[in-house]
Write a protein that holds these residues in place. Structure first.
Motif, PDB file in Angstrom:
ATOM      1  N   PHE A 142     -15.634  -2.599  -7.201  1.00  0.00           N
ATOM      2  CA  PHE A 142     -14.285  -2.310  -7.544  1.00  0.00           C
ATOM      3  C   PHE A 142     -13.420  -1.686  -6.586  1.00  0.00           C
ATOM      4  N   THR A 143     -12.434  -2.358  -6.344  1.00  0.00           N
ATOM      5  CA  THR A 143     -11.524  -2.009  -5.074  1.00  0.00           C
ATOM      6  C   THR A 143     -10.439  -1.067  -5.310  1.00  0.00           C
ATOM      7  N   ALA A 144     -10.348  -0.386  -6.474  1.00  0.00           N
ATOM      8  CA  ALA A 144      -9.445   0.639  -6.465  1.00  0.00           C
ATOM      9  C   ALA A 144     -10.383   1.929  -6.619  1.00  0.00           C
ATOM     10  N   GLY A 276       2.504  -1.761   1.144  1.00  0.00           N
ATOM     11  CA  GLY A 276       1.247  -2.711   0.935  1.00  0.00           C
ATOM     12  C   GLY A 276       1.577  -4.013   1.333  1.00  0.00           C
ATOM     13  N   SER A 277       0.693  -4.958   0.661  1.00  0.00           N
ATOM     14  CA  SER A 277       0.643  -6.401   1.122  1.00  0.00           C
ATOM     15  C   SER A 277       1.364  -7.394   0.040  1.00  0.00           C
ATOM     16  N   ARG A 278       1.912  -6.576  -1.155  1.00  0.00           N
ATOM     17  CA  ARG A 278       2.499  -7.313  -2.251  1.00  0.00           C
ATOM     18  C   ARG A 278       3.554  -6.692  -3.276  1.00  0.00           C
ATOM     19  N   GLY A 338       7.206  -8.169   8.067  1.00  0.00           N
ATOM     20  CA  GLY A 338       5.871  -9.058   8.436  1.00  0.00           C
ATOM     21  C   GLY A 338       4.670  -8.107   8.509  1.00  0.00           C
ATOM     22  N   TRP A 339       3.601  -8.397   8.967  1.00  0.00           N
ATOM     23  CA  TRP A 339       2.226  -8.015   8.896  1.00  0.00           C
ATOM     24  C   TRP A 339       2.076  -6.993  10.246  1.00  0.00           C
ATOM     25  N   VAL A 340       1.694  -5.782   9.959  1.00  0.00           N
ATOM     26  CA  VAL A 340       1.356  -4.864  10.866  1.00  0.00           C
ATOM     27  C   VAL A 340      -0.247  -4.529  10.788  1.00  0.00           C
ATOM     28  N   GLU A 341      -0.930  -3.987  11.825  1.00  0.00           N
ATOM     29  CA  GLU A 341      -2.287  -3.672  11.937  1.00  0.00           C
ATOM     30  C   GLU A 341      -2.337  -2.368  11.355  1.00  0.00           C
ATOM     31  N   GLN A 342      -2.211  -2.131  10.055  1.00  0.00           N
ATOM     32  CA  GLN A 342      -2.283  -0.754   9.291  1.00  0.00           C
ATOM     33  C   GLN A 342      -3.364   0.319   9.730  1.00  0.00           C
ATOM     34  N   GLU A 343      -4.562  -0.302   9.715  1.00  0.00           N
ATOM     35  CA  GLU A 343      -5.607   0.647   9.814  1.00  0.00           C
ATOM     36  C   GLU A 343      -5.469   1.038  11.393  1.00  0.00           C
ATOM     37  N   SER A 356       3.393   5.801   1.008  1.00  0.00           N
ATOM     38  CA  SER A 356       2.804   4.689   0.804  1.00  0.00           C
ATOM     39  C   SER A 356       2.991   4.387  -1.028  1.00  0.00           C
ATOM     40  N   HIS A 357       2.646   3.332  -1.335  1.00  0.00           N
ATOM     41  CA  HIS A 357       2.794   2.753  -2.688  1.00  0.00           C
ATOM     42  C   HIS A 357       1.366   3.298  -3.507  1.00  0.00           C
ATOM     43  N   CYS A 358       0.384   3.678  -2.715  1.00  0.00           N
ATOM     44  CA  CYS A 358      -0.620   4.184  -3.050  1.00  0.00           C
ATOM     45  C   CYS A 358      -1.753   2.972  -3.551  1.00  0.00           C
ATOM     46  N   GLY A 359      -1.689   1.854  -2.933  1.00  0.00           N
ATOM     47  CA  GLY A 359      -2.728   0.985  -3.151  1.00  0.00           C
ATOM     48  C   GLY A 359      -3.756   1.542  -2.600  1.00  0.00           C
ATOM     49  N   TRP A 360      -5.004   1.260  -3.229  1.00  0.00           N
ATOM     50  CA  TRP A 360      -6.198   1.795  -2.901  1.00  0.00           C
ATOM     51  C   TRP A 360      -6.804   1.771  -1.575  1.00  0.00           C
ATOM     52  N   ASN A 361      -6.552   0.714  -1.008  1.00  0.00           N
ATOM     53  CA  ASN A 361      -7.049   0.289   0.347  1.00  0.00           C
ATOM     54  C   ASN A 361      -6.213   1.578   1.533  1.00  0.00           C
ATOM     55  N   SER A 362      -5.017   1.476   1.043  1.00  0.00           N
ATOM     56  CA  SER A 362      -4.038   2.267   1.984  1.00  0.00           C
ATOM     57  C   SER A 362      -4.425   3.665   1.735  1.00  0.00           C
ATOM     58  N   VAL A 363      -5.036   4.078   0.524  1.00  0.00           N
ATOM     59  CA  VAL A 363      -5.450   5.359   0.528  1.00  0.00           C
ATOM     60  C   VAL A 363      -6.702   5.955   1.225  1.00  0.00           C
ATOM     61  N   THR A 364      -7.594   4.915   1.060  1.00  0.00           N
ATOM     62  CA  THR A 364      -8.879   5.060   1.838  1.00  0.00           C
ATOM     63  C   THR A 364      -8.812   4.972   3.414  1.00  0.00           C
ATOM     64  N   GLU A 365      -7.727   4.222   3.740  1.00  0.00           N
ATOM     65  CA  GLU A 365      -7.478   4.013   5.156  1.00  0.00           C
ATOM     66  C   GLU A 365      -6.803   5.446   5.700  1.00  0.00           C
ATOM     67  N   ALA A 366      -5.975   5.976   4.900  1.00  0.00           N
ATOM     68  CA  ALA A 366      -5.280   7.265   5.213  1.00  0.00           C
ATOM     69  C   ALA A 366      -6.443   8.538   5.260  1.00  0.00           C
ATOM     70  N   GLY A 380       0.738  -1.114 -11.627  1.00  0.00           N
ATOM     71  CA  GLY A 380      -0.615  -1.254 -11.797  1.00  0.00           C
ATOM     72  C   GLY A 380      -1.338   0.069 -11.736  1.00  0.00           C
ATOM     73  N   ASP A 381      -2.625   0.140 -11.083  1.00  0.00           N
ATOM     74  CA  ASP A 381      -3.464   1.200 -10.851  1.00  0.00           C
ATOM     75  C   ASP A 381      -2.913   2.416 -10.187  1.00  0.00           C
ATOM     76  N   GLN A 382      -1.543   2.203  -9.516  1.00  0.00           N
ATOM     77  CA  GLN A 382      -1.235   3.220  -8.386  1.00  0.00           C
ATOM     78  C   GLN A 382      -0.798   4.578  -8.621  1.00  0.00           C
ATOM     79  N   ARG A 383      -0.382   4.774  -9.958  1.00  0.00           N
ATOM     80  CA  ARG A 383      -0.253   6.122 -10.428  1.00  0.00           C
ATOM     81  C   ARG A 383      -1.741   6.695 -10.732  1.00  0.00           C
TER      82      ARG A 383
HETATM   83  N1  UPG Z   1      -2.013  -4.421   5.330  1.00  0.00           N
HETATM   84  C1  UPG Z   1      -1.755  -4.379   6.535  1.00  0.00           C
HETATM   85  N2  UPG Z   1      -0.460  -4.710   7.067  1.00  0.00           N
HETATM   86  C2  UPG Z   1       0.273  -4.695   6.494  1.00  0.00           C
HETATM   87  C3  UPG Z   1       0.390  -4.743   4.933  1.00  0.00           C
HETATM   88  C4  UPG Z   1      -0.985  -4.438   4.540  1.00  0.00           C
HETATM   89  O1  UPG Z   1      -2.854  -4.309   7.444  1.00  0.00           O
HETATM   90  O2  UPG Z   1       1.372  -5.181   6.982  1.00  0.00           O
HETATM   91  C5  UPG Z   1      -3.337  -3.847   4.854  1.00  0.00           C
HETATM   92  C6  UPG Z   1      -3.527  -2.550   4.392  1.00  0.00           C
HETATM   93  O3  UPG Z   1      -4.047  -1.956   5.686  1.00  0.00           O
HETATM   94  C7  UPG Z   1      -4.524  -2.612   3.219  1.00  0.00           C
HETATM   95  C8  UPG Z   1      -4.132  -3.852   2.370  1.00  0.00           C
HETATM   96  O4  UPG Z   1      -3.530  -4.744   3.333  1.00  0.00           O
HETATM   97  O5  UPG Z   1      -6.044  -2.755   3.698  1.00  0.00           O
HETATM   98  C9  UPG Z   1      -3.302  -3.514   1.453  1.00  0.00           C
HETATM   99  O6  UPG Z   1      -4.068  -2.889   0.299  1.00  0.00           O
HETATM  100  P1  UPG Z   1      -3.429  -1.764  -0.435  1.00  0.00           P
HETATM  101  O7  UPG Z   1      -3.007  -0.810   0.360  1.00  0.00           O
HETATM  102  O8  UPG Z   1      -4.664  -1.833  -1.473  1.00  0.00           O
HETATM  103  O9  UPG Z   1      -2.146  -2.424  -1.320  1.00  0.00           O
HETATM  104  P2  UPG Z   1      -1.938  -3.870  -1.946  1.00  0.00           P
HETATM  105  O10 UPG Z   1      -1.997  -4.859  -1.196  1.00  0.00           O
HETATM  106  O11 UPG Z   1      -0.750  -3.647  -3.067  1.00  0.00           O
HETATM  107  O12 UPG Z   1      -3.440  -3.746  -3.040  1.00  0.00           O
HETATM  108  C10 UPG Z   1      -3.493  -4.224  -4.427  1.00  0.00           C
HETATM  109  C11 UPG Z   1      -2.665  -3.556  -5.525  1.00  0.00           C
HETATM  110  C12 UPG Z   1      -3.180  -2.056  -5.613  1.00  0.00           C
HETATM  111  C13 UPG Z   1      -4.612  -2.089  -5.515  1.00  0.00           C
HETATM  112  C14 UPG Z   1      -5.482  -2.648  -4.461  1.00  0.00           C
HETATM  113  C15 UPG Z   1      -6.862  -2.693  -4.379  1.00  0.00           C
HETATM  114  O13 UPG Z   1      -1.633  -3.716  -5.555  1.00  0.00           O
HETATM  115  O14 UPG Z   1      -2.677  -1.482  -6.392  1.00  0.00           O
HETATM  116  O15 UPG Z   1      -4.972  -0.562  -5.576  1.00  0.00           O
HETATM  117  O16 UPG Z   1      -4.899  -4.141  -4.424  1.00  0.00           O
HETATM  118  O17 UPG Z   1      -7.229  -3.096  -5.755  1.00  0.00           O
END
Ligand code: UPG
Length: 464
Positions: A142-144, A276-278, A338-343, A356-366, A380-383
């Protein structure tokens, strides 16, 4: 067993991720960790939706040659029944429709008998029953957040007993999810995502176990309620295995100016802004955000995104942000597309806060790097994730700020004020640092998440 000692023999686990970097990233992280404990195959469904996914897969397999790659070309999918649907949702549906072919391909091509599958939640509708029919144990990554997992687990029961109408939802044994927090798509029974989400929720309960990219210290009450069967009686075992650690792959050639610029900034002075990425914001809101960053007078690094799929993004920054903006902020702000090395970036000593938009990967990285957040969920799941951020003290959640599909702009003044507030809040900074220490501890040998992973591999061994 120390995670660095590679076993010669061991179970063979096959990972099937879904579309989008938000789903692929945690799968590749899990694959890297598991590959120290057992044989791992990742299935890549091609062509990928975004260029970022395609680059990530190729870099991952070059850097982890011991992880086996199995490619599956997705048959053409007729999307005419879903006009204007999100391309990532369409891909979820496309993979589900082709799941029997995918599993047959996997069973025919796999170099070794399969001990278990670990699949994305978006594929559980089709893959969990298929795996059962072949007698293969099937786990879900489960990715969130665990909070979102509790929502997914309970939502089908709620939906069926309310004949599809939606209000505030009380998750048994946990908390109320206000109607405004529920993912947008679920308000519309005809949305491509809604039946899929409900079916996925039902099949979740039939999996052999659920791995969640979270850790006990962050979401203890939710994990306990899920394990005790309070949310859904008879729920499968839940393993917290996060925050999944970053993979070691070469940097994607994206915005190369970022790290030289960060190196010149004072410690903890920079606000990093990324959705985030999308997640693309309306252009008017992007302008207000820019003016808000300018008004905050803080140093900032802003990754701007204007389209859902990266390869469609052709807008020029100057045109997007308004004439003169880049010139006015050039002494303390860097804006990139464009893309940055977020982590890597969150780890940098100059970064002191994350909008942040609160995508779960961003939260876990922070969380992993103890960086305080100001979260502005968009869809989506962000709220639901934002609730975790606010309750844990990792960050501030502006609950009234707009969400995709809602009218009204959040003004530059409001954005600027809240950014200043986050950066001045020493208590928030200290709590985020403490969460960072707990996150790091969870992933060390002896830590709960590390041991969770070891336990799962033991289970795979039992069925080899
Ligand atoms: N990332 C980069 N560089 C960028 C943009 C993104 O490294 O320029 C990475 C970021 O570090 C992360 C991932 O891409 O690891 C993005 O993931 P996340 O922060 O979760 O955002 P989304 O791409 O929006 O993720 C989708 C959903 C989000 C959900 C997540 C996990 O939009 O709502 O929580 O998937 O299921």
């Amino acid at each position: 067993m120390p995670i660095s000692e590679k076993p010669v023999n061991g179970p063979h686990v096959v990972l099937i991720p879904s579309a989008g970097m938000g789903h692929l990233t945690p799968f590749s992280r899990l694959a890297a960790s598991l590959s120290d404990l057992c044989h791992v195959t990742i299935v890549s469904v091609l062509p990928t939706v975004s260029s970022a996914e395609s680059r990530h897969l190729s870099d991952f397999f070059s850097s982890y040659p011991h992880v086996h790659s199995l490619q599956f070309e997705l048959p053409p999918f007729d999307s005419s029944a879903y006009p204007n649907a999100d391309p990532f949702f369409l891909r979820f549906e496309g993979i589900n429709q082709s799941a029997p072919d995918l599993i047959t391909h996997l069973l025919t091509k796999s170099s070794k008998p399969i001990s278990a599958l670990i699949i994305d939640i978006t594929l559980s509708t089709s893959v969990v029953p298929l795996a059962k029919s072949f007698g293969i144990p099937c786990y879900i990554l489960f990715t969130a957040s665990a909070a979102m997992l509790s929502f997914c687990a309970y939502f089908p029961t709620y939906y069926d007993s309310n004949s599809g109408s939606i209000g505030d939802i009380q998750i048994p044994g946990l908390r109320m999810v206000p109607v405004a927090t529920i993912p947008q798509a679920l308000h519309n029974p005809k949305h491509v995502f809604t039946p899929l989400f409900i079916q996925n929720g039902k099949n979740l309960a039939k999996a052999d176990g659920i791995l969640v990219n979270t850790f006990e210290a962050l979401e203890k009450d939710t994990l306990v309620a899920l394990r005790d069967g309070k949310v859904q009686p008879g729920f499968p075992p839940v393993f917290a295995v996060g925050p999944l650690l970053p993979v070691n792959i070469p940097a994607i050639s994206g915005a190369s100016e970022v790290f030289p610029w960060l190196d010149k900034q004072p410690e903890k002075s920079v606000v990093y802004v990324s959705f985030g990425s999308r997640t693309a914001m309306p252009k008017e809101q992007i302008r207000e955000l820019g003016l808000g960053l300018e008004a905050s007078r803080c140093r900032f690094l802003w990754v701007v995104k204007t389209t859902v799929v990266d390869s469609h993004d052709n807008t020029e920054l100057e045109e997007l942000l308004g004439e003169g903006f880049l010139e006015r902020v050039k002494d303390r702000g860097l804006v990139v597309k464009g893309w940055v090395e977020q982590e890597e970036l969150l780890k940098h000593k100059a970064v002191g806060g994350f909008v942040s938009h609160c995508g779960w990967n961003s939260v876990t990285e922070a969380a992993l790097h103890g960086v305080r957040m100001l979260v502005w969920p968009r869809l989506g799941d962000q709220r639901i994730n934002a609730g975790v951020v606010a309750r844990s003290g990792l960050g501030m959640w502006m609950e009234k700020w707009s969400w995709e599909g809602e009218k009204g702009l959040v003004s530059a003044d409001e954005i600027g004020e809240r950014i200043k507030e986050m950066m001045a809040d020493k208590r928030l900074m200290a709590t985020a640092q403490k969460i960072g220490e707990e996150a790091q501890m969870a992933m060390r040998p002896g830590g709960a998440s590390y041991e969770g992973l070891v336990e799962i591999v033991r289970r795979f061994e039992g069925v080899e």
